[in-house]
Scaffold this active site. Structure first.
Site, PDB file in Angstrom:
ATOM      1  N   ASP A   1       0.867  -1.192   0.000  1.00 43.91           N
ATOM      2  CA  ASP A   1       0.000   0.000   0.000  1.00 43.91           C
ATOM      3  C   ASP A   1       0.898   1.235   0.000  1.00 43.91           C
ATOM      4  O   ASP A   1       2.097   1.142   0.274  1.00 43.91           O
ATOM      5  CB  ASP A   1      -0.912   0.013   1.240  1.00 43.91           C
ATOM      6  CG  ASP A   1      -1.819   1.243   1.276  1.00 43.91           C
ATOM      7  OD1 ASP A   1      -2.452   1.546   0.249  1.00 43.91           O
ATOM      8  OD2 ASP A   1      -1.890   1.921   2.315  1.00 43.91           O
ATOM      9  N   SER A   2       0.281   2.377  -0.235  1.00 43.63           N
ATOM     10  CA  SER A   2       1.049   3.629  -0.204  1.00 43.63           C
ATOM     11  C   SER A   2       1.412   4.004   1.235  1.00 43.63           C
ATOM     12  O   SER A   2       2.211   4.909   1.448  1.00 43.63           O
ATOM     13  CB  SER A   2       0.215   4.746  -0.818  1.00 43.63           C
ATOM     14  OG  SER A   2      -0.950   4.937  -0.048  1.00 43.63           O
TER      15      SER A   2
ATOM     16  N   CYS B   1      -4.233  -1.438  -2.126  1.00 44.12           N
ATOM     17  CA  CYS B   1      -4.324   0.005  -2.384  1.00 44.12           C
ATOM     18  C   CYS B   1      -5.181   0.158  -3.636  1.00 44.12           C
ATOM     19  O   CYS B   1      -4.866  -0.437  -4.684  1.00 44.12           O
ATOM     20  CB  CYS B   1      -2.917   0.543  -2.612  1.00 44.12           C
ATOM     21  SG  CYS B   1      -2.869   2.258  -3.165  1.00 44.12           S
TER      22      CYS B   1
ATOM     23  N   GLU C   1      -2.970   8.902   7.975  1.00 40.79           N
ATOM     24  CA  GLU C   1      -1.519   8.706   8.086  1.00 40.79           C
ATOM     25  C   GLU C   1      -0.953   9.382   9.334  1.00 40.79           C
ATOM     26  O   GLU C   1       0.044   8.948   9.889  1.00 40.79           O
ATOM     27  CB  GLU C   1      -0.797   9.213   6.830  1.00 40.79           C
ATOM     28  CG  GLU C   1      -0.952   8.307   5.615  1.00 40.79           C
ATOM     29  CD  GLU C   1      -0.198   6.969   5.716  1.00 40.79           C
ATOM     30  OE1 GLU C   1       0.833   6.906   6.392  1.00 40.79           O
ATOM     31  OE2 GLU C   1      -0.685   5.978   5.131  1.00 40.79           O
TER      32      GLU C   1
ATOM     33  N   CYS D   1     -10.934   3.209  -0.814  1.00 42.31           N
ATOM     34  CA  CYS D   1      -9.549   3.505  -0.419  1.00 42.31           C
ATOM     35  C   CYS D   1      -9.315   2.723   0.858  1.00 42.31           C
ATOM     36  O   CYS D   1     -10.148   2.757   1.778  1.00 42.31           O
ATOM     37  CB  CYS D   1      -9.376   5.004  -0.169  1.00 42.31           C
ATOM     38  SG  CYS D   1      -7.766   5.418   0.554  1.00 42.31           S
TER      39      CYS D   1
ATOM     40  N   HIS E   1      -7.436   3.168   3.240  1.00 41.91           N
ATOM     41  CA  HIS E   1      -7.262   3.975   4.461  1.00 41.91           C
ATOM     42  C   HIS E   1      -8.602   4.249   5.156  1.00 41.91           C
ATOM     43  O   HIS E   1      -8.639   4.491   6.366  1.00 41.91           O
ATOM     44  CB  HIS E   1      -6.628   5.338   4.135  1.00 41.91           C
ATOM     45  CG  HIS E   1      -5.148   5.304   3.914  1.00 41.91           C
ATOM     46  ND1 HIS E   1      -4.574   4.739   2.804  1.00 41.91           N
ATOM     47  CD2 HIS E   1      -4.118   5.793   4.662  1.00 41.91           C
ATOM     48  CE1 HIS E   1      -3.250   4.879   2.876  1.00 41.91           C
ATOM     49  NE2 HIS E   1      -2.957   5.513   3.996  1.00 41.91           N
TER      50      HIS E   1
HETATM   51  N1  DGL Z   1      -4.817   3.475   0.494  1.00 42.40           N
HETATM   52  C1  DGL Z   1      -4.704   3.830  -0.862  1.00 42.40           C
HETATM   53  C2  DGL Z   1      -5.911   3.508  -1.689  1.00 42.40           C
HETATM   54  O1  DGL Z   1      -6.602   2.562  -1.360  1.00 42.40           O
HETATM   55  C3  DGL Z   1      -4.021   5.081  -1.280  1.00 42.40           C
HETATM   56  C4  DGL Z   1      -4.152   6.330  -0.538  1.00 42.40           C
HETATM   57  C5  DGL Z   1      -3.203   7.349  -1.107  1.00 42.40           C
HETATM   58  O2  DGL Z   1      -2.015   7.080  -1.061  1.00 42.40           O
HETATM   59  O3  DGL Z   1      -3.639   8.379  -1.642  1.00 42.40           O
HETATM   60  O4  DGL Z   1      -6.182   4.126  -2.682  1.00 42.40           O
END
Ligand code: DGL
Length: 265
Positions: free
Chosen positions: A9-10, A72, A151, A184, A186
């Site tokens: 993931d990012s 991600c 984050e 997402c 997150h």
């Molecule tokens: N968690 C990631 C996603 O599902 C990326 C969030 C990001 O880095 O902008 O898209």
């Protein structure tokens, strides 16, 4: 098979998928890479996301993973097809599992999708949902304020609530929508606030559960499930600060996470 699953993931968002892997596949080990230093991926151009994702994948291939989970949505939207063609291990993304769960749930055929700018602009969810059922009406919305909050670990309190309330305002006005996909990884970390803002009549879909189910099905079909009796091993790598990562991971995975290592990709 005695090899780990690779998860990327990012940043910390993919932990929401990792926690489902731990729950549904308690014997499997995994190696997680979060590119926290370069997070968010959402506003970045496709070529950059492809390059950064490729760097995480190369790191994991050197660790001899048996399967790759792109935990991600942004990276899934931009790289899933290419990685499936390039790699000779199974590759799973998070968009199709989430879309499937939403289709199963909706009664009104109107589904909302929230995600990063990259995921929403790519229209990956709309295409996937309509491929399954072309009658589905999709209401999508980019939420660029959410990932930075997560984050930083600011997932409760008025700063988070205000950002979520202000951002989701346009979706609250859509009367027929009964299902909202967290597009997402997150966002499950702020799911309670999202539910509070959207109201109890909206079912929120987080793709972690469905993604882990898909991983389980594929490993079983390919006869690659771990059948030994060793304890699973979880390793975490971040391009950012290991301490912040450790705190968020320990909270989210509900256990003390010590094996977090800082890397440069
Ligand atoms: N968690 C990631 C996603 O599902 C990326 C969030 C990001 O880095 O902008 O898209």
């Amino acid at each position: 098979m005695d090899k780990p699953i690779g998860v990327i993931d990012s940043g910390v968002g993919g932990l929401t998928v990792a926690s489902e892997l731990m729950r549904q596949l308690p014997k499997e080990s995994f190696i997680y890479v979060g590119d926290t230093e370069r997070c968010p991926y959402g506003p970045r151009p496709k070529t950059e996301v492809m390059q950064y994702t490729g760097e995480m994948v190369r790191f994991l291939l050197a660790e001899d993973i048996k399967m790759l989970v792109i935990a991600c949505n942004t990276a899934t939207a931009y790289t899933l097809r290419e990685l499936r063609q390039e790699l000779d291990i199974p590759v799973v993304g998070v968009i199709q599992p989430g879309a499937r769960a939403a289709i199963t749930n909706t009664r009104t055929s109107e589904v909302g999708v929230i995600g990063t700018e990259g995921t929403i602009t790519s229209k990956a969810y709309t295409k996937t949902l309509k491929l399954i059922n072309e009658e589905i009406i999709v209401h999508d919305l980019a939420c660029p304020r959410f990932v930075p909050l997560v984050e930083k670990g600011r997932v409760t309190g008025s700063e988070a609530y205000d950002a979520i309330y202000e951002t989701l305002e346009p979706l609250k006005r859509i009367r027929e929508m009964d299902t909202l996909i967290l597009g997402c990884t997150h966002y499950p970390m702020i799911m309670d606030l999202i539910q509070e803002v959207m109201g109890s009549s909206i079912t929120i879909i987080s793709s972690g559960e469905e993604t882990a189910r898909e991983v389980s099905t594929i490993l079983s079909y390919k006869k690659k499930l771990y059948r030994g009796d060793k304890q699973p091993n979880y390793q975490f790598y971040t391009t950012g600060d290991a301490n912040i990562f450790k705190q968020i991971a320990s909270r989210w995975l509900e256990q003390k996470i010590n094996s977090v290592y800082e890397i440069t990709l």
